[in-house]
Design an enzyme around this catalytic site. Structure first.
Site, short mmCIF file in Angstrom:
data_model
loop_
_atom_site.label_atom_id
_atom_site.label_comp_id
_atom_site.label_asym_id
_atom_site.label_seq_id
_atom_site.Cartn_x
_atom_site.Cartn_y
_atom_site.Cartn_z
N GLU A 139 0.83 -1.22 0.00
CA GLU A 139 0.00 0.00 0.00
C GLU A 139 0.86 1.26 0.00
O GLU A 139 0.46 2.28 0.56
CB GLU A 139 -0.95 0.04 1.21
CG GLU A 139 -2.03 -0.99 1.21
CD GLU A 139 -2.88 -0.97 -0.03
OE1 GLU A 139 -2.91 0.08 -0.71
OE2 GLU A 139 -3.48 -2.00 -0.36
C1 LIG Z 1 3.06 -9.69 0.69
C2 LIG Z 1 2.73 -8.66 -0.34
C3 LIG Z 1 1.40 -8.40 -0.62
C4 LIG Z 1 1.08 -7.46 -1.60
N1 LIG Z 1 -0.24 -7.27 -1.96
C5 LIG Z 1 -0.52 -6.54 -3.07
C6 LIG Z 1 -1.84 -6.51 -3.62
O1 LIG Z 1 -2.77 -7.09 -3.07
N2 LIG Z 1 -2.04 -5.82 -4.77
C7 LIG Z 1 -1.05 -5.15 -5.41
O2 LIG Z 1 -1.30 -4.57 -6.45
N3 LIG Z 1 0.22 -5.14 -4.91
C8 LIG Z 1 0.49 -5.83 -3.76
N4 LIG Z 1 1.77 -5.85 -3.27
C9 LIG Z 1 2.80 -5.08 -3.93
C10 LIG Z 1 3.24 -3.88 -3.09
O3 LIG Z 1 2.24 -2.93 -3.04
C11 LIG Z 1 4.56 -3.39 -3.69
O4 LIG Z 1 5.54 -4.35 -3.34
C12 LIG Z 1 4.93 -2.02 -3.18
O5 LIG Z 1 4.06 -1.05 -3.70
C13 LIG Z 1 6.37 -1.62 -3.54
O6 LIG Z 1 6.65 -1.84 -4.88
P1 LIG Z 1 7.93 -2.67 -5.31
O7 LIG Z 1 7.92 -3.93 -4.52
O8 LIG Z 1 7.96 -2.78 -6.76
O9 LIG Z 1 9.14 -1.82 -4.79
P2 LIG Z 1 9.84 -0.62 -5.59
O10 LIG Z 1 8.81 0.30 -6.11
O11 LIG Z 1 10.82 -1.19 -6.54
O12 LIG Z 1 10.61 0.10 -4.40
C14 LIG Z 1 11.90 -0.30 -3.93
C15 LIG Z 1 12.43 0.77 -2.98
O13 LIG Z 1 12.55 2.00 -3.66
C16 LIG Z 1 11.81 3.02 -3.02
N5 LIG Z 1 11.21 3.91 -4.00
C17 LIG Z 1 10.61 3.58 -5.17
N6 LIG Z 1 10.16 4.67 -5.80
C18 LIG Z 1 10.45 5.72 -5.00
C19 LIG Z 1 10.24 7.12 -5.09
N7 LIG Z 1 9.60 7.68 -6.12
N8 LIG Z 1 10.67 7.91 -4.06
C20 LIG Z 1 11.30 7.37 -2.99
N9 LIG Z 1 11.54 6.06 -2.87
C21 LIG Z 1 11.12 5.24 -3.85
C22 LIG Z 1 10.77 2.30 -2.19
O14 LIG Z 1 10.36 3.09 -1.06
C23 LIG Z 1 11.51 1.04 -1.79
O15 LIG Z 1 12.28 1.28 -0.65
C24 LIG Z 1 2.11 -6.75 -2.26
C25 LIG Z 1 3.44 -7.00 -1.94
C26 LIG Z 1 3.76 -7.96 -1.01
C27 LIG Z 1 5.20 -8.24 -0.73
#
Ligand SMILES: Cc1cc2nc3c(=O)[nH]c(=O)nc-3n(C[C@H](O)[C@H](O)[C@H](O)COP(=O)(O)OP(=O)(O)OC[C@H]3O[C@@H](n4cnc5c(N)ncnc54)[C@H](O)[C@@H]3O)c2cc1C
Length: 597
Positions: free
Chosen positions: A439
């Site tokens: 989220e």
């Molecule tokens: C157990 C689990 C359940 C989930 N459930 C759902 C679900 O039901 N539906 C769904 O759609 N998704 C779901 N997700 C996905 C989740 O919402 C994403 O993992 C999350 O939004 C982060 O995206 P990412 O993993 O691609 O990380 P990334 O976006 O790659 O981020 C990696 C790091 O970079 C930082 N970062 C990235 N962009 C920026 C920025 N612009 N400014 C500052 N820092 C930044 C982040 O804070 C983080 O520390 C789930 C994930 C998990 C692990």
């Protein structure tokens, strides 16, 4: 072994004394939320949480949900518990009566949801996501979509999901590639989604996926994203379930925590014809609609922080009273329970004080959500909505980050046994760890806080919020109570720290956005720490009056005052340091060239 008992005393205190339950119950449509009814609901919910959900928490963690040939089996007991949950009407508690819900205020649903999460976080995620999907459909779905899907979703016999994430599109949803092709009255969806919570399971007859996708002629970036409802089973015109749609769960993830909650990789349109989907609202406005779900869900995840912290605290407290080790520093002679040692006390107090502060803030925000929706006066609605918008990233970011700290302290209180799975303390840390990620990560919440919620509106809401804090500060200044007098300078310094940081952010955001962003997470923490102290100070002021007239449970009120003081000395004291980091810490953050890392 510790079992979960809902902290009903604190919940009632916060509802009645801090979050304004009586005021909320006067709002149109909420007349049934009388103190007696709410009491009865809390009692019943606490029995369900302790008697049905809590016993499944540990086995659910051990067994996990299991994928086989596209289907997902939930751990033993989850199906029966879910059936009991929906038959008891719990799913429908806060939902719209037009669709079969009970229409209770968010403020009443909040402690109830806290109980589900504390007892069994994995279980609680299914209704959380269904609720988000329901909200989006109610606000933006066509009459046809509403009449076809909503009743079953409110009942809980069909569940909902949120399909945003793709391998290349996590925090940055402008990169979403899932495709939606128009075919007459519906669309065909093609693409892959990852990390979909409860994307597949055996608790419900149908699963309604809310999916972000692009039509072929959509503009680039976030302006070209649309929202679709894509059912697992197509629904016939008489409401019965028809053919299986062209979507499947390819696998589920092996995770650090929330093992019972299935996290699915979803493939749409694998067979070639595409999954049948229906647009929600208008094309290209999907992200705005998704924000409707995300705000509710962000609050819900913040509440996960509160709940896990409470559960970790209860477990650590039970252990600290049982575990015999070391002698009392003063009385010597015999071996004592570890709760007698000042450092163990300090850890327990850190857990207790922060949990109570987070709970109070979350419930106050829930009450404001009700006022923002239902108050007859538009100015009152707008003021409360602005406050809610400001506080959502704080409730989400601060409560979840703090829950990790609290769950980790819970392990520390257990010593070596905390590191061993058998005691259950480790599960809370593993479960809490996701809350700062999904989220929107804490970094994303903090960007939202400083950008959309403060800089974009010239700090107006933040400044009127600070006025509310100053009023409490003047009440503290009038108190004669020793503990409240000790809290006051920290509180005044906390207000000053937020005010200076807000001014600095307003002056810096447009000129040097990188510098502002470099301190955004420390600023979010500062906001949380100070907002928590605002609630602790309010609680202590109420308790001071109650103690003076001997109204009710004196030990509880005295503990509130002592806990507020502890919060001031051990937590709030960080506020000026955080402010220094916000306003002066940027240069070091970006000082190194990428090659220097
Ligand atoms: C157990 C689990 C359940 C989930 N459930 C759902 C679900 O039901 N539906 C769904 O759609 N998704 C779901 N997700 C996905 C989740 O919402 C994403 O993992 C999350 O939004 C982060 O995206 P990412 O993993 O691609 O990380 P990334 O976006 O790659 O981020 C990696 C790091 O970079 C930082 N970062 C990235 N962009 C920026 C920025 N612009 N400014 C500052 N820092 C930044 C982040 O804070 C983080 O520390 C789930 C994930 C998990 C692990």
């Amino acid at each position: 072994m510790s079992t979960y008992a809902a902290p009903l005393k604190d919940m009632r205190f916060v509802l009645n004394e801090l979050a304004g339950l009586a005021e909320v119950a006067k709002l149109p449509g909420f007349e049934e939320a009388t103190a007696d009814t709410v009491d009865a609901i809390l009692e019943e919910a606490s029995k369900f949480a302790a008697g049905v959900l809590d016993p499944l928490n540990r086995p659910g963690d051990e067994q996990g949900s299991v994928w086989q040939d596209g289907a997902v089996a939930m751990p033993i007991g989850f199906r029966a518990a879910y059936r009991q949950f929906i038959e008891g009407g719990w799913n429908a508690l806060p939902l719209d009566p037009d669709w079969g819900g009970q229409g209770l205020p968010k403020l009443v649903a909040t402690p109830v949801e806290e109980m589900w999460i504390a007892a069994n976080m994995s279980f609680s995620l299914c209704p959380l996501l269904t609720q988000g999907a329901i909200e989006a459909l109610i606000l933006r779905g066509s009459d046809h979509l509403k009449s076809t899907y909503l009743r079953k979703m409110v009942e809980g016999t069909w569940t909902g999901t949120m399909n945003l994430t793709e391998p290349q599109a996590g925090s940055d949803l402008s990169l979403v590639r899932t495709r939606a092709e128009r075919r007459g009255d519906h669309y065909r969806i093609f693409g892959q989604k990852i990390f979909i919570t409860y994307g597949e399971h055996d608790l419900a007859d149908n699963i309604l996926h809310l999916v972000l996708a692009r039509t072929p002629d959509a503009p680039e970036g976030v302006r070209g994203i649309s929202l679709f409802l894509v059912p697992k089973y197509l629904v016939r015109s008489d409401g019965s379930l028809g053919e299986r749609n062209d979507l499947r769960c390819v696998s589920i993830e092996h995770k650090l925590g929330i093992h019972a909650s299935p996290t699915a990789v979803m493939a749409f349109g694998d067979k070639g014809e595409g999954a049948v989907g229906y647009v929600v609202g208008e094309e290209n406005k999907g992200l705005a609609y998704m924000f409707i779900m995300m705000n509710a869900a962000r609050f819900g995840v913040g509440l996960e922080g509160v709940a896990i912290a409470e559960r970790a605290y209860q477990r650590a407290l039970a252990y600290a009273k049982e575990r015999l080790q070391g002698k009392d520093l003063v009385e010597g002679a015999k071996t004592v329970p570890i709760i007698r040692h000042p450092d163990v006390r300090r850890m327990l107090m850190l857990m207790k004080a922060q949990t109570e502060a987070m709970r109070a803030l979350a419930y106050v925000v829930a009450g404001a959500m009700d006022i923002a929706r239902r108050h007859p006066d538009v100015a009152m609605r707008n003021r409360n909505q602005a406050f809610v918008d400001l506080m959502i990233p704080v409730v989400k970011g601060w409560s979840t980050e703090t829950s990790i700290e609290v769950a980790s302290l819970g392990i520390q209180v257990h010593g070596g046994m905390g590191f061993i799975e058998e005691t259950g303390a480790a599960q809370h840390l593993r479960d809490a760890r996701i809350t700062t990620i999904y989220e929107g990560t804490t970094g994303i919440q903090a960007n939202d806080l400083i950008g959309r919620k403060i800089a974009r509106e010239g700090g107006a809401t933040a400044k009127s919020y600070l006025e509310q804090l100053r009023q409490i500060d003047s009440e503290l200044a009038r108190s004669q109570h020793e503990d409240l007098r000790a809290l006051r300078p920290h509180f005044a310094a906390g207000i000053q720290a937020v005010a200076e940081s807000v001014d600095w952010l307003l002056a810096t955001f447009d000129k040097d956005v990188r510098a502002a962003a470099a301190g955004s997470v420390p600023f979010l923490k500062l906001m949380g720490v100070v907002a928590g102290s605002w609630q602790m100070a309010r609680a202590a002021l109420v308790a001071e009056k109650k103690v003076a007239v001997l109204d009710g449970d004196e030990a509880f009120y005295r503990a509130k005052i002592a806990t507020a003081r502890f919060y001031g000395d051990h937590v709030l004291v960080q506020a000026p340091g955080l402010k220094n980091t916000v306003v002066g810490g940027a240069s070091g953050v970006m000082a190194l060239a990428e090659e220097q890392f």
